[in-house]
Design an enzyme around this catalytic site. Structure first.
Site, short mmCIF file in Angstrom:
data_model
loop_
_atom_site.label_atom_id
_atom_site.label_comp_id
_atom_site.label_asym_id
_atom_site.label_seq_id
_atom_site.Cartn_x
_atom_site.Cartn_y
_atom_site.Cartn_z
N LYS A 120 0.82 -1.20 0.00
CA LYS A 120 0.00 0.00 0.00
C LYS A 120 0.86 1.26 0.00
O LYS A 120 0.63 2.19 -0.78
CB LYS A 120 -0.93 0.01 1.21
CG LYS A 120 -1.98 1.13 1.15
CD LYS A 120 -2.24 1.75 2.49
CE LYS A 120 -1.09 2.59 2.94
NZ LYS A 120 -1.40 3.46 4.10
N ASP A 138 -6.34 1.09 1.17
CA ASP A 138 -6.38 1.18 2.62
C ASP A 138 -7.75 0.72 3.10
O ASP A 138 -8.54 0.16 2.33
CB ASP A 138 -6.05 2.60 3.08
CG ASP A 138 -7.15 3.60 2.73
OD1 ASP A 138 -8.07 3.25 1.95
OD2 ASP A 138 -7.10 4.73 3.24
#
Length: 233
Positions: A120, A138
């Protein structure tokens, strides 16, 4: 979600916010890496408060290593898990110096080698610093993807891959920012504000949350409030 609905979904978010940006404050690609790494299980607001003074003083890996672990901890002690994060920041800074001449690599695999940097974080850096069409999933994007039907998946990676497949041009560059902001301020975890959502008619979520008494249905899609942003799935 049907292809035509996906296009309309993004078109509405784009019209409401044509130039979305990360809410993390940074100076250059290096400070962006540090900020995103620090944002795991923390709010962007909290990270910004801690790093404002730090980044005024430290904006390169060399300066961070020279600052040292104890002084870095002092700067970021208000951020959750700051002891571990500080160790990772010093270690990733040293690796950038040793392996990349102090530069942040424009490569996902290389970024993921850095201590404290996962997929991420790498995707955020690639998108924001280098303009890559990546999807940093997320908790907000994971929720919005599944709740709306835009990209359903049981893991962040599954949602990321579906978003990559489903998101057309010209929306790919900014897609993950639109989705994060939408999840942060409208499609909230506990109670999505469907009554003021500009894409509610395209969304698979049911039942829609009704308008609270005394609240107007009309409202900006990305209106800010105090909903915290947990940045790691």
């Amino acid at each position: 979600m049907k292809k035509a609905d996906v296009i309309e979904f993004y078109a509405r978010l784009a019209e409401a916010d044509p130039h979305p940006e990360t809410e993390l404050e940074f100076v250059n690609p290096y400070t962006l890496v540090v900020a995103v790494a620090l944002s795991a299980q923390a709010t962007d607001v909290g990270v910004n408060k801690a790093t404002r003074a730090l980044f005024h003083e430290v904006d390169t890996p060399e300066k961070m290593v020279a600052l040292g672990l104890d002084e870095l901890k002092r700067h970021i002690k208000t951020i959750g898990l700051y002891n571990t994060k500080a160790k990772n920041v010093i270690a990733l800074s040293q690796m950038l110096i040793d392996d990349y001449g102090g530069d942040v690599p424009n490569d996902r695999a290389a970024l993921e080698r850095l201590p404290g940097v996962g997929r991420k974080t790498a995707n955020v850096v690639l998108n924001v610093a280098f303009g890559a069409e990546t999807f940093a999933v997320d908790t907000h994007i994971f929720r919005v993807g599944n709740r709306t039907g835009l990209a359903c998946g049981k893991t962040p990676l599954a949602v990321e891959l579906k978003l990559d497949k489903a998101t057309p041009q010209p929306f790919r560059l900014h897609a993950h920012h639109w989705l994060i902001l939408h999840g942060r301020y409208v499609c909230k975890a506990r109670t999505p504000e469907c009554w003021r959502c500009i894409v509610s008619d395209l969304c698979a979520y049911k039942p829609k949350t009704p308008s609270p008494k005394g609240k107007s249905v009309a409202g900006p899609a990305l209106q800010a409030d105090t909903d915290p942003a947990t940045n790691e799935p």
